[in-house]
Design a protein around this motif. Structure first.
Motif, PDB file in Angstrom:
ATOM      1  N   LEU A  65      43.015  14.123 110.137  1.00  0.00           N
ATOM      2  CA  LEU A  65      43.488  15.501 109.934  1.00  0.00           C
ATOM      3  C   LEU A  65      43.962  15.701 108.503  1.00  0.00           C
ATOM      4  O   LEU A  65      43.681  16.724 107.880  1.00  0.00           O
ATOM      5  N   ARG A  68      40.952  15.840 106.145  1.00  0.00           N
ATOM      6  CA  ARG A  68      40.006  16.940 106.354  1.00  0.00           C
ATOM      7  C   ARG A  68      40.575  18.293 105.957  1.00  0.00           C
ATOM      8  O   ARG A  68      39.845  19.139 105.422  1.00  0.00           O
ATOM      9  N   TYR A  69      41.848  18.538 106.199  1.00  0.00           N
ATOM     10  CA  TYR A  69      42.422  19.869 105.984  1.00  0.00           C
ATOM     11  C   TYR A  69      43.366  19.849 104.776  1.00  0.00           C
ATOM     12  O   TYR A  69      44.388  19.165 104.781  1.00  0.00           O
ATOM     13  N   LYS A  70      42.995  20.624 103.751  1.00  0.00           N
ATOM     14  CA  LYS A  70      43.781  20.666 102.523  1.00  0.00           C
ATOM     15  C   LYS A  70      45.171  21.250 102.740  1.00  0.00           C
ATOM     16  O   LYS A  70      46.103  20.916 102.020  1.00  0.00           O
ATOM     17  N   GLN A 312      52.009  22.838 112.234  1.00  0.00           N
ATOM     18  CA  GLN A 312      50.911  22.878 111.274  1.00  0.00           C
ATOM     19  C   GLN A 312      49.851  21.831 111.626  1.00  0.00           C
ATOM     20  O   GLN A 312      48.653  22.114 111.638  1.00  0.00           O
ATOM     21  N   CYS A 316      45.873  22.299 113.234  1.00  0.00           N
ATOM     22  CA  CYS A 316      44.695  21.620 112.672  1.00  0.00           C
ATOM     23  C   CYS A 316      44.026  20.734 113.712  1.00  0.00           C
ATOM     24  O   CYS A 316      42.793  20.611 113.728  1.00  0.00           O
ATOM     25  N   LEU A 320      40.231  21.035 114.908  1.00  0.00           N
ATOM     26  CA  LEU A 320      39.305  19.905 114.891  1.00  0.00           C
ATOM     27  C   LEU A 320      38.565  19.787 116.223  1.00  0.00           C
ATOM     28  O   LEU A 320      37.354  19.535 116.253  1.00  0.00           O
ATOM     29  N   ALA A 325      38.047  26.803 111.799  1.00  0.00           N
ATOM     30  CA  ALA A 325      39.115  26.783 110.800  1.00  0.00           C
ATOM     31  C   ALA A 325      40.466  26.886 111.493  1.00  0.00           C
ATOM     32  O   ALA A 325      40.599  27.602 112.482  1.00  0.00           O
ATOM     33  N   PRO A 326      41.490  26.180 111.020  1.00  0.00           N
ATOM     34  CA  PRO A 326      42.807  26.230 111.636  1.00  0.00           C
ATOM     35  C   PRO A 326      43.476  27.589 111.464  1.00  0.00           C
ATOM     36  O   PRO A 326      43.318  28.245 110.434  1.00  0.00           O
ATOM     37  N   ARG A 328      46.650  29.951 110.827  1.00  0.00           N
ATOM     38  CA  ARG A 328      47.894  29.824 110.062  1.00  0.00           C
ATOM     39  C   ARG A 328      49.085  30.419 110.787  1.00  0.00           C
ATOM     40  O   ARG A 328      50.201  30.316 110.324  1.00  0.00           O
TER      41      ARG A 328
END
Length: 405
Positions: A65, A68-70, A312, A316, A320, A325-326, A328
């Protein structure tokens, strides 16, 4: 890693010099050769298999995680990665060997393998403990800092991570150079520090290890999270219903963190002290294996408490699984910094001073740059002012809570 008793079961299959030395000095001149029954070894093997499998999966998932997710690559989350890496190393470098030894009822990789196992697992275990303390201090210092929190500043967190490994090395290298030593423990299927030698050399090391690697991190965690909880209670003047919900959520998380810490590590401390200061044979192999297994469960529990209870990370994780897309949620991200000082200033202008910035710490798992969702009874008024791009000033986010009625 603090572990319990050292016994001499399995000496027939272990290095003869190691067992002879243990029989002469490690148990005060006595030879203690009790071992677990085949059923006991099977139970331990099943527990270790469960812990190793789920610990590996949980910590690998956390790393996936993060890579993969900025949006997860914040300084505070980098510290969570350090915890996951240390736990993952325990699952890779320690649990498979103790699992294999439990299935066979004896240690399988010799004296040097025993020393390596004891050192590697102690190193990673203490790194995990110190990282938990650093994490709690980081959250506390972020809340109390008089200046704004910079969500792009990795320097302090990087120093904390380096310190956790250096601190652990300080306390795990001495047994390799004569201050205590590593050897077989419990029923002879795992290895760690010798807790039963009655020499001043060994006792002094155990006392220092107990104080600086168990008690000190625990006190830091309790103090910092206690201060956080106290800060959350200060918002009671804004809205009682909203405050109670957030206070209950934070209290629940703090209690879970502290209880899991104690459940995983306190039995080690108790068994270590009993084995060190009690008469030989006081701590049996059957009793000593329980703290060893409990401590390894921290590799499974830590990712759940510190990561998957984080909204958060959880969003994510859902993204996944769903290949999207996660979300917000209601979080607001500033361009680079969150002006905590400005938010405090807003709180101080009212007739009753309340720190609006405490909304940010109500969700302990989120980085400082994220403002968690407010309660239904608290209406947020968001005033976003952005200076021209040439000024490079941070976005100012103000939260004003209105009383109902």
């Amino acid at each position: 890693m603090i572990v319990s008793n050292v016994s001499l079961s399995g000496c027939a299959d272990f290095n003869s010099a190691l067992c002879a030395g243990a029989g002469e000095g490690h148990l005060g001149g006595g030879s203690y050769r009790t071992t677990l029954t085949p059923t006991g070894n099977l139970v331990v093997a099943v527990c270790l298999g469960f812990i190793g499998t789920f610990g590996l999966i949980n910590n690998l998932l956390v790393l996936v995680l993060f890579c993969r997710y900025k949006m997860l690559r914040s300084p505070i989350n980098l510290l969570l990665m350090n915890i996951s890496i240390s736990d993952l190393l325990v699952c890779v470098l320690g649990t498979p060997f103790s699992f294999a030894a439990s299935t066979q009822g004896r240690w399988l990789i010799g004296e040097r393998g025993c020393v390596w196992y004891g050192f590697a697992n102690s190193l990673c275990g203490i790194v995990s403990l110190i990282s938990l303390a650093v994490l709690s201090y980081e959250r506390y210092s972020t809340m109390m800092a008089p200046t704004e929190a910079d969500s792009s500043n990795y320097r302090k967190i990087s120093l904390g991570i380096i310190m956790s490994w250096a601190y652990s090395l300080i306390w795990t290298l001495p047994p390799l150079f004569g201050w205590s030593h590593y050897g077989p423990e419990g029923p002879g299927t795992t290895c760690s520090v010798d807790w039963t030698a009655k020499t001043a050399n060994n006792i002094s090391y155990i006392i220092c290890l107990f104080i600086f690697c168990l008690i000190v991190p625990f006190l830091v965690i309790v103090f910092c999270y206690g201060k956080l909880l106290s800060a959350i209670r200060q918002v009671s003047g804004i809205n009682a219903s909203m405050s109670r919900k957030r206070e209950q959520r934070v209290l629940f998380m703090v209690v879970i963190m502290v209880m899991c810490y104690l459940i995983c590590w306190l039995p080690y401390g108790i068994m270590a002290l009993l084995a060190t200061f009690g008469p030989p044979g006081l701590v049996t192999p059957e009793a000593s294996i329980i703290p060893s297994v409990l401590a390894k469960t921290s590799t499974v529990i830590n990712p759940v408490i510190y990561v998957f209870m984080n909204k958060q990370f959880y969003r994510c994780f859902q993204a996944l699984l769903q290949c999207e897309a996660p979300r917000r949620g209601s979080s607001l991200k500033s361009s680079s910094k969150v002006p905590t000082k400005a938010m405090r200033g807003v709180a101080g202008t009212g007739p009753r001073r309340t720190n609006n910035f405490l909304f940010m710490v109500a969700s302990l798992g989120q980085p400082a740059a994220t403002v968690p969702q407010l309660g239904l009874s608290c209406e947020p008024t968001i005033d976003i002012t952005k200076a021209p791009s040439s000024d490079n000033k941070p976005v100012v986010v103000s939260l004003v809570a209105h009383r109902d009625g």
